[in-house]
Design an enzyme around this catalytic site. Sequence first.
Site, PDB file in Angstrom:
ATOM      1  N   LYS A  25     -19.152   3.736   1.842  1.00 45.91           N
ATOM      2  CA  LYS A  25     -19.868   3.807   0.570  1.00 45.91           C
ATOM      3  C   LYS A  25     -21.038   4.785   0.671  1.00 45.91           C
ATOM      4  O   LYS A  25     -21.732   4.816   1.692  1.00 45.91           O
ATOM      5  CB  LYS A  25     -20.436   2.435   0.189  1.00 45.91           C
TER       6      LYS A  25
ATOM      7  N   GLU B  66     -16.749 -11.500  -1.656  1.00 38.09           N
ATOM      8  CA  GLU B  66     -15.338 -11.740  -1.351  1.00 38.09           C
ATOM      9  C   GLU B  66     -15.186 -13.168  -0.837  1.00 38.09           C
ATOM     10  O   GLU B  66     -15.806 -13.555   0.152  1.00 38.09           O
ATOM     11  CB  GLU B  66     -14.853 -10.751  -0.283  1.00 38.09           C
TER      12      GLU B  66
ATOM     13  N   ASP C  30       0.827  -1.213   0.000  1.00 39.85           N
ATOM     14  CA  ASP C  30       0.000   0.000   0.000  1.00 39.85           C
ATOM     15  C   ASP C  30       0.857   1.258   0.000  1.00 39.85           C
ATOM     16  O   ASP C  30       0.529   2.254  -0.657  1.00 39.85           O
ATOM     17  CB  ASP C  30      -0.926   0.007   1.224  1.00 39.85           C
TER      18      ASP C  30
ATOM     19  N   SER D 158     -11.847  -1.606  -8.513  1.00 39.94           N
ATOM     20  CA  SER D 158     -11.081  -1.606  -7.273  1.00 39.94           C
ATOM     21  C   SER D 158     -11.579  -0.446  -6.411  1.00 39.94           C
ATOM     22  O   SER D 158     -12.504   0.265  -6.803  1.00 39.94           O
ATOM     23  CB  SER D 158      -9.594  -1.440  -7.612  1.00 39.94           C
TER      24      SER D 158
ATOM     25  N   CYS E 108      17.663 -31.103   4.674  1.00 39.63           N
ATOM     26  CA  CYS E 108      18.183 -32.383   5.162  1.00 39.63           C
ATOM     27  C   CYS E 108      18.394 -33.287   3.951  1.00 39.63           C
ATOM     28  O   CYS E 108      17.551 -33.354   3.067  1.00 39.63           O
ATOM     29  CB  CYS E 108      17.177 -33.016   6.124  1.00 39.63           C
TER      30      CYS E 108
ATOM     31  N   LYS F  86      -7.624   2.029   5.304  1.00 42.30           N
ATOM     32  CA  LYS F  86      -6.742   0.912   5.645  1.00 42.30           C
ATOM     33  C   LYS F  86      -6.175   1.118   7.053  1.00 42.30           C
ATOM     34  O   LYS F  86      -5.528   2.136   7.329  1.00 42.30           O
ATOM     35  CB  LYS F  86      -5.587   0.795   4.625  1.00 42.30           C
TER      36      LYS F  86
ATOM     37  N   CYS G 219      17.300 -36.189  12.117  1.00 37.47           N
ATOM     38  CA  CYS G 219      17.960 -37.476  11.841  1.00 37.47           C
ATOM     39  C   CYS G 219      19.479 -37.417  11.877  1.00 37.47           C
ATOM     40  O   CYS G 219      20.141 -38.454  11.819  1.00 37.47           O
ATOM     41  CB  CYS G 219      17.496 -38.026  10.491  1.00 37.47           C
TER      42      CYS G 219
ATOM     43  N   LYS H 226     -13.784  -4.368   5.122  1.00 39.27           N
ATOM     44  CA  LYS H 226     -13.103  -4.726   3.866  1.00 39.27           C
ATOM     45  C   LYS H 226     -12.469  -6.098   4.081  1.00 39.27           C
ATOM     46  O   LYS H 226     -11.410  -6.227   4.689  1.00 39.27           O
ATOM     47  CB  LYS H 226     -12.039  -3.691   3.496  1.00 39.27           C
TER      48      LYS H 226
END
Length: 665
Positions: free
Chosen positions: A289, A173, A38, A83, A425, A313, A410, A118
């Site tokens: 919104k 989502e 971001d 978006s 390993c 955010k 081991c 969100k």
Amino acid sequence: MELAQAKKRVKELRKLIEYHNKKYYDEDSPEISDFEYDMLNNELKNLEKQFPELITKNSNTQKVGGNVKKGFHEVIHEVPLLSLQDVFSLDEVYEFDKRIQKQAKEFGKETMYVVETKIDGLSASLKYVDGKFVQGATRGNGQVGEDVTQNLLTVKTIPKELKEPINITVRGEVFIGKKEFEKMNEEIGYEDGNLFANARNAAAGSLRQLDSNITAKRPLDIYIFNVQKIDNKEFNSHYEELEYLDKLGFNVNPVRIPCKNIEEVINAINKIGQDREKLSFGIDGAVVKVDNLSLREDLGSTSKTPKWAVAYKYPPERKETILKDIVCQVGRTGAITPMAILEPVKLAGSTISKTTLHNEDFIKDKDLKIGDTVIIQKAGDVIPEVVEAVKEKRTNKEKDFTMPKTCPVCGAKAVREEGEAVLRCTGIECPAKLLRNIVHFVSKEGMDIDGLGENIVEQLVEKKLIENIADIYTLKLEDIASLKKNGQKFAKNLIDSIENSKKQDLYKLITALGIRHVGTKSAKTIAKYYKTIDNLMNASIEELSQIEDVGQITAKSIYEFFKQDQTIDLIKKLKSVGVNMQEQDIRNIDDRFKNMTFVLTGSLENYTRDEAANIIENYSGKVSSSVSKKTTYVLAGEEAGSKLTKAQELGVTIINEEEFKEMIK
């Protein structure tokens, strides 16, 4: 900043963001946190605001990330899946409200808002005809997405039929809940030293699987948050839409707060921020919104974002704690991963006492020492990560950490090969790697034991009926029959398949052992050269590196593999149960392909690649993996790719399967 400097930085940022877009959207394997990503986008946005002449239509600020993955059909969205514009301070939310109020006044309309969580997942559209689910698609680039209908049919919270026979397309989502994600990561364990990076990418990777059976095993969920298109029905407000979606039977975003003014919006954002740790799903912000749908139409959208919404955010929560110790954990692939043992600390709703440090480079880059005070945060609200050491709090009692030279499980040698970040390993009998090693050993490329799939191997290992590879050959009929209801016939077939595998050629055994850098092709060359496993075990690095298809790195890998006590022990056990240890005497049918080199590309109808290669080699020909001027023929099947193109450019003779059949009559 001057224009020239800004131009240079904008170019750097676009390249960086494109790279991280590809990792995030297309590969579902991010390398930086959402917050860091971001910040890159925000820096670019601010520079373009300061220098508008630098804005181009291909700038990352002007388009939605994500491409259609190969293997999926394209879906053109009737209504674009846009978006959201991100904001990182409450001041920016107030600015958004001022703009909306001003424009609403011009249009003579009232302003109310809806604040929603969100959700941290992957956006998708669901299309219903006469109330029946007919198609689901990912967002993709907003205009064109991927058809993931079959995968979405496995998501239990998606209704297959609505409570009304209506034509509607909705947007939601797809996500994985916090507890479900943690459980899934625990079950999967460490794969090549990596957990799923976060719940969002686990969800995206699961939804974008080409095999819907894999998707069905993942705990995917969905919350619907928008009506994209609906026939014969109109709404006045977004909140009204959401209530209607609820009545239709959709799993609607549970956090939707109607707000009369900006003060209520700010209170809602703060409330969601305070309660986010109590939510059962991860969020990376709050969406504000405009509620009035008529006003939304007046406000419109850019090519990337609607002008009637913003996404606030939240900054990641960070805490200080003590790095008490670093211990190593061995994954099923043999990857040795350092783990931070922390002084327990409460962070984003859970107590954190350990987390992965990924690999040696991560520890060095962050200059971490045992005893350090460190800052940790939760990536994507789920996985804790060490951000940095607080160096000013060092007391000189801190200790450096070094990765082990041997496997902590081991005791076999641990190696980190050039170009790799992971320490591994090398022990073939390491208990941590047992399942993976056996699955590879019995695979078609290896000893080709039909019926001994991963699920059966897993059950045999869990019941301790197999504790090393050689135990496959001591399995009894009743051991296998107990794994399935009425399993006698299955057990008999599997025992026969195990018995038949003892006769496999030497190259199959070499491939099955899973030596690093040794594939089927080089295993064949090695088997032909050494004839027996004992000769191979006694070979020097110098001698091995002289063989065709074996370079210095591969030679060293083979030499070190056969010098290990675990390998010597396994070969001894395999000999004792009667596994073939020498090349079978396969004489060439004739020399018709002598001094000829073939390259195989695309899928053949009547042969596998291995079968076609064996035929060519039995006629004294050679099979290569790359096209060059020395290539005699390119055998091209369906969906032949870049090798066919290169052959055409170089003028190499291209043959199809029918022509190949004629050549081997």
